[in-house]
Design a protein around this motif. Structure first.
Motif, PDB file in Angstrom:
ATOM      1  N   CYS A  75      32.881  46.780  67.600  1.00 65.37           N
ATOM      2  CA  CYS A  75      32.558  47.822  66.178  1.00 65.37           C
ATOM      3  C   CYS A  75      33.455  49.094  66.588  1.00 65.37           C
ATOM      4  N   GLY A  76      34.630  49.430  66.309  1.00 61.34           N
ATOM      5  CA  GLY A  76      35.132  50.660  66.570  1.00 61.34           C
ATOM      6  C   GLY A  76      35.331  50.694  67.911  1.00 61.34           C
ATOM      7  N   PRO A  77      36.039  49.875  68.413  1.00 67.08           N
ATOM      8  CA  PRO A  77      36.150  49.790  70.015  1.00 67.08           C
ATOM      9  C   PRO A  77      37.186  50.713  70.563  1.00 67.08           C
ATOM     10  N   HIS A  78      38.121  51.182  69.759  1.00 70.76           N
ATOM     11  CA  HIS A  78      38.894  52.542  70.203  1.00 70.76           C
ATOM     12  C   HIS A  78      38.505  53.582  69.669  1.00 70.76           C
ATOM     13  N   GLU A  79      37.264  53.874  69.263  1.00 68.99           N
ATOM     14  CA  GLU A  79      36.890  55.270  68.813  1.00 68.99           C
ATOM     15  C   GLU A  79      36.456  56.019  69.706  1.00 68.99           C
ATOM     16  N   TYR A  80      36.823  57.084  69.876  1.00 66.66           N
ATOM     17  CA  TYR A  80      36.400  58.208  70.778  1.00 66.66           C
ATOM     18  C   TYR A  80      35.038  58.464  70.879  1.00 66.66           C
ATOM     19  N   ALA A  81      34.292  58.675  72.225  1.00 65.41           N
ATOM     20  CA  ALA A  81      32.847  58.771  72.201  1.00 65.41           C
ATOM     21  C   ALA A  81      32.496  59.533  73.287  1.00 65.41           C
ATOM     22  N   THR A  82      31.310  59.974  73.554  1.00 62.03           N
ATOM     23  CA  THR A  82      30.982  61.000  74.662  1.00 62.03           C
ATOM     24  C   THR A  82      30.264  59.667  75.595  1.00 62.03           C
ATOM     25  N   PRO A  83      30.516  59.867  76.727  1.00 60.59           N
ATOM     26  CA  PRO A  83      29.906  58.772  77.639  1.00 60.59           C
ATOM     27  C   PRO A  83      28.771  58.765  78.335  1.00 60.59           C
ATOM     28  N   ALA A  84      28.043  60.245  78.601  1.00 59.59           N
ATOM     29  CA  ALA A  84      27.184  60.262  79.307  1.00 59.59           C
ATOM     30  C   ALA A  84      27.100  59.526  80.879  1.00 59.59           C
ATOM     31  N   SER A  85      26.146  59.074  81.335  1.00 56.61           N
ATOM     32  CA  SER A  85      26.267  58.600  82.779  1.00 56.61           C
ATOM     33  C   SER A  85      26.760  57.311  82.911  1.00 56.61           C
ATOM     34  N   VAL A  86      27.332  56.537  82.056  1.00 52.62           N
ATOM     35  CA  VAL A  86      28.246  55.398  81.985  1.00 52.62           C
ATOM     36  C   VAL A  86      29.359  55.908  82.613  1.00 52.62           C
ATOM     37  N   GLN A  87      29.796  57.161  82.558  1.00 55.80           N
ATOM     38  CA  GLN A  87      30.869  57.840  83.120  1.00 55.80           C
ATOM     39  C   GLN A  87      30.850  57.462  84.742  1.00 55.80           C
ATOM     40  N   LYS A  88      29.694  57.401  85.279  1.00 57.78           N
ATOM     41  CA  LYS A  88      29.462  57.249  86.756  1.00 57.78           C
ATOM     42  C   LYS A  88      30.147  55.675  87.190  1.00 57.78           C
ATOM     43  N   LEU A  89      30.376  54.792  86.210  1.00 55.58           N
ATOM     44  CA  LEU A  89      30.859  53.720  86.670  1.00 55.58           C
ATOM     45  C   LEU A  89      32.568  53.915  86.977  1.00 55.58           C
ATOM     46  N   LEU A  90      33.174  55.005  86.120  1.00 56.67           N
ATOM     47  CA  LEU A  90      34.662  55.309  86.370  1.00 56.67           C
ATOM     48  C   LEU A  90      34.479  56.004  87.899  1.00 56.67           C
ATOM     49  N   LEU A  91      33.587  56.685  88.339  1.00 57.02           N
ATOM     50  CA  LEU A  91      33.262  57.244  89.590  1.00 57.02           C
ATOM     51  C   LEU A  91      33.521  56.261  90.844  1.00 57.02           C
ATOM     52  N   ALA A  92      32.616  55.177  90.241  1.00 57.02           N
ATOM     53  CA  ALA A  92      32.392  54.132  91.314  1.00 57.02           C
ATOM     54  C   ALA A  92      33.769  53.327  91.406  1.00 57.02           C
ATOM     55  N   ALA A  93      34.568  52.968  90.163  1.00 61.69           N
ATOM     56  CA  ALA A  93      35.730  52.144  90.417  1.00 61.69           C
ATOM     57  C   ALA A  93      36.845  53.384  91.091  1.00 61.69           C
ATOM     58  N   THR A  94      36.659  54.141  91.273  1.00 66.81           N
ATOM     59  CA  THR A  94      37.593  55.366  91.928  1.00 66.81           C
ATOM     60  C   THR A  94      37.286  55.252  93.699  1.00 66.81           C
ATOM     61  N   MET A  95      36.082  55.437  93.640  1.00 69.73           N
ATOM     62  CA  MET A  95      35.699  55.943  94.992  1.00 69.73           C
ATOM     63  C   MET A  95      35.382  55.121  96.070  1.00 69.73           C
ATOM     64  N   LEU A  96      34.624  53.794  95.371  1.00 66.77           N
ATOM     65  CA  LEU A  96      34.104  52.805  96.178  1.00 66.77           C
ATOM     66  C   LEU A  96      35.267  52.349  97.343  1.00 66.77           C
ATOM     67  N   PRO A  97      36.572  52.047  96.763  1.00 66.32           N
ATOM     68  CA  PRO A  97      37.530  51.677  97.902  1.00 66.32           C
ATOM     69  C   PRO A  97      37.772  52.690  98.874  1.00 66.32           C
ATOM     70  N   ARG A  98      37.472  53.997  98.553  1.00 72.05           N
ATOM     71  CA  ARG A  98      37.909  55.171  99.440  1.00 72.05           C
ATOM     72  C   ARG A  98      36.855  55.624 100.229  1.00 72.05           C
ATOM     73  N   LEU A  99      35.613  55.439 100.101  1.00 75.55           N
ATOM     74  CA  LEU A  99      34.539  55.709 101.112  1.00 75.55           C
ATOM     75  C   LEU A  99      34.019  54.641 101.835  1.00 75.55           C
ATOM     76  N   ASP A 100      33.725  55.009 103.084  1.00 72.50           N
ATOM     77  CA  ASP A 100      32.969  54.146 104.105  1.00 72.50           C
ATOM     78  C   ASP A 100      31.351  53.998 103.718  1.00 72.50           C
ATOM     79  N   PRO A 101      30.886  52.979 103.501  1.00 74.12           N
ATOM     80  CA  PRO A 101      29.517  53.026 102.979  1.00 74.12           C
ATOM     81  C   PRO A 101      28.502  53.211 104.231  1.00 74.12           C
TER      82      PRO A 101
END
Length: 413
Positions: free
Chosen positions: A110-136
């Protein structure tokens, strides 16, 4: 009743099924012969907060070509589902999407391409970006700047000057939605520019994934002007996250212990996973919750059933009569009830939306895949590219036979 979702009965030691909302949903009309998306069934409107200290996020004007990423039928502000399927459950989310993690088929939204504010689900973008870069296993020091978060916002309880493994920061981020952990991870992965560099890398990653309606301003997802996403973009980001084994392990962790900091006289303590899907939905793969004043409740969740892995994303939800994760669970149940290969669109592959037109006579050029992502080396036409290159070299050798020349090597970009 909602199959697969159960609630604990206080003091009983057993579980009972959760009831679906009593309100019925009118089945959506099928797209017309021209393929236009149905708009007769609108999505719920987002509820504006009564009191907020956050700046109001302002998304940019819609870009027509961004709204058709994944298929023309997805460019609708209303409900889009395959013709002839059961109506999806009624939810309060202002936008949502259900997709197959493996095939990339979009089952509905429903409205799959409607703009919205993410809140903490944006942390998934952080994970997708930084998991390959950082040594756990690397041990890092938390700074005072890492703890510069909105008063009252979610935090793990990390101490300035404390030394923690990067893996501990990931667990604090994904289980407890720690905003100070988000700052630290963005700083560590942002190079010389620190958090600003980390946010810039997040936006670059969003573009690579095809998430053209996503723009990060904060690494944590705390509300900020110009910060936005869409249900479709979240599915692209979640798909990249669930391709990473470390991410899958983190988001399925039920509890972990934050180590003591003896030098700072700080005691160790336990944290639990806030995503109830992990405990109460059979086949759950994990996900992420979110909430801010403007975003309202946001949610990403994934589950596996009969060898089929689905992901649900929802934005702008109110927690009554069902909480965000319960709305996600109901939509997952709906998705699992549909036949395989049911589709109204698809999730694009990383780099696909950045592909440049190929000159006549040239073979395709494969983009480098992100770490942990699918390889492009098996892309159709790659063999043709190699054959053309070998043939060109052979012709050049024949023409220049007997000469001694120095030829500069060529490279594909």
């Amino acid at each position: 009743m909602t199959p697969g979702v159960a609630a604990n009965t206080a003091g009983s030691g057993r579980s009972v099924p959760l009831a679906r909302p009593a309100a019925a949903v009118t089945p959506p009309p099928a797209p017309d012969s021209a393929g236009s998306a149905p708009t007769a069934v609108p999505c719920p409107k987002a509820v504006a907060p009564k009191v907020t200290r956050s700046p109001k996020p302002t998304p940019p004007p819609p870009v027509p070509e961004h709204r058709v990423v994944g298929g023309d039928a997805l460019a609708t502000p209303g409900l889009i589902v395959p013709p002839g399927v059961p109506a999806p459950p009624k939810v309060t989310a202002s936008s949502w999407l259900v997709a197959d993690l493996d095939s990339g088929e979009v089952l509905g939204g429903c409205g799959p391409h409607e703009y919205a504010t993410p809140a903490s689900v944006q942390k998934l973008l952080l994970a997708a970006t930084m998991l390959p870069r950082l040594d756990p296993a690397e041990v890092v020091t938390i700074t005072k700047e890492d703890l510069d978060i909105a008063p009252g916002s979610s935090a793990v309880g990390l101490l300035p000057g404390g030394r923690y493994r990067v893996e501990t920061l990931w667990l604090g981020l994904l289980l407890q939605s720690g905003n100070e952990a988000a700052n630290a991870l963005a700083r560590l992965g942002g190079g010389a520019d620190g958090v600003a560099g980390g946010v810039r890398a997040m936006n670059e990653q969003a573009r690579l994934l095809g998430a053209r309606q996503t723009h990060a301003v904060t690494p944590s997802g705390l509300d900020a002007p110009g910060q936005f996403t869409s249900a479709y973009d979240l599915a692209l980001i979640a798909r990249a996250c669930f391709a990473d084994p470390a991410f899958r392990r983190y988001v399925l962790t039920e509890r972990t212990r934050i180590p003591a900091q003896k030098a700072l006289r700080g005691k160790g303590f336990e944290i639990q996973n806030e995503n109830q899907l992990v405990y109460r939905y059979p086949g759950a793969l994990g996900g992420k919750t979110g909430f801010t004043d403007y975003a309202r409740h946001t949610y990403v969740g994934a589950a596996e059933r009969d060898g089929r892995r689905l992901v649900v994303t929802l934005l702008g939800a109110e927690p009554r009569p069902l909480r965000g994760w319960e709305q996600g669970a109901a939509l997952l149940d709906w998705g699992f009830s549909l036949p395989r290969q049911t589709s109204v669109g698809r999730l694009v592959e990383p780099g696909e939306s950045d592909a440049e037109p190929t000159p006549a006579g040239a073979g395709p050029i494969a983009a480098a895949p992100p770490a942990g992502g699918p390889s492009n080396t098996d892309r159709p036409g790659a063999g043709m590219f190699v054959a053309l290159a070998v043939g060109a070299v052979a012709i050049a050798v024949a023409i220049l036979a007997g000469r001694r020349s120095r030829v500069a090597p060529t490279s594909a970009e």
